[in-house]
Design an enzyme around this catalytic site. Structure first.
Site: not given
Length: 166
Positions: A59-61
């Protein structure tokens, strides 16, 4: 304080919750070349600050890539991604994914950003997923503390807020 969970388990956020209308707290973080960076380095610009636990996770990417793709479309807005990742890891990830329209900043040394913006997860020493829009006078105009750290933020609302900020 914002109620936040990590994989459905409640976590404790350290620091004071930031709200719309507040003066943006200053911060000291590291750039990918280990230089100290503060809010003042972006004076006169609208800032969209995208906060992620670790840039090298799913999700961060996706969040970082999405804001990188949108950065050039939102005018006089500087997009920043802040995480607890080491600057070396951020730089390697940025180069691998051709991220060139935003600044990745590391809060690993002092957790200064995390504490000043109320997003430091005490139990994990990671930052809670959140978005802050700061206008050119350093006033907070948009805040989202994502209630479940593994969920996506509201990209459209954050981008709209950044476009409207002056």
């Amino acid at each position: 304080m914002a109620n936040v969970t990590f994989h459905q388990d409640p976590v404790t956020l350290v620091g004071k919750e930031v709200k719309v209308g507040d003066k943006a707290p200053d911060f000291k973080v590291l750039s990918n070349d280990l230089n100290s960076v503060s809010l003042g380095d972006y004076d006169g610009k609208v800032k969209l600050i995208s906060v992620v636990p670790s840039i090298d996770t799913g999700v961060c990417a996706e969040q970082t890539k999405r804001f990188n793709d949108e950065a050039d479309k939102i005018g006089n807005v500087k997009v920043l991604t802040v995480s607890m990742d080491l600057p070396f890891a951020q730089k390697r990830w940025v180069n691998k994914h051709e991220i060139n329209s935003l600044d990745t900043l590391s809060d690993h040394r002092d957790a200064n950003f995390g504490q000043n913006y109320g997003v430091l997860i005490e139990e994990l020493r990671l930052l809670a997923r959140s978005i802050f829009v700061v206008d050119s006078n350093n006033n907070i105009t948009y805040v989202e503390y994502v209630s479940e750290v593994s969920n996506h933020p509201d990209y459209d609302a954050a981008l709209d807020a950044a476009k409207k900020a002056e």
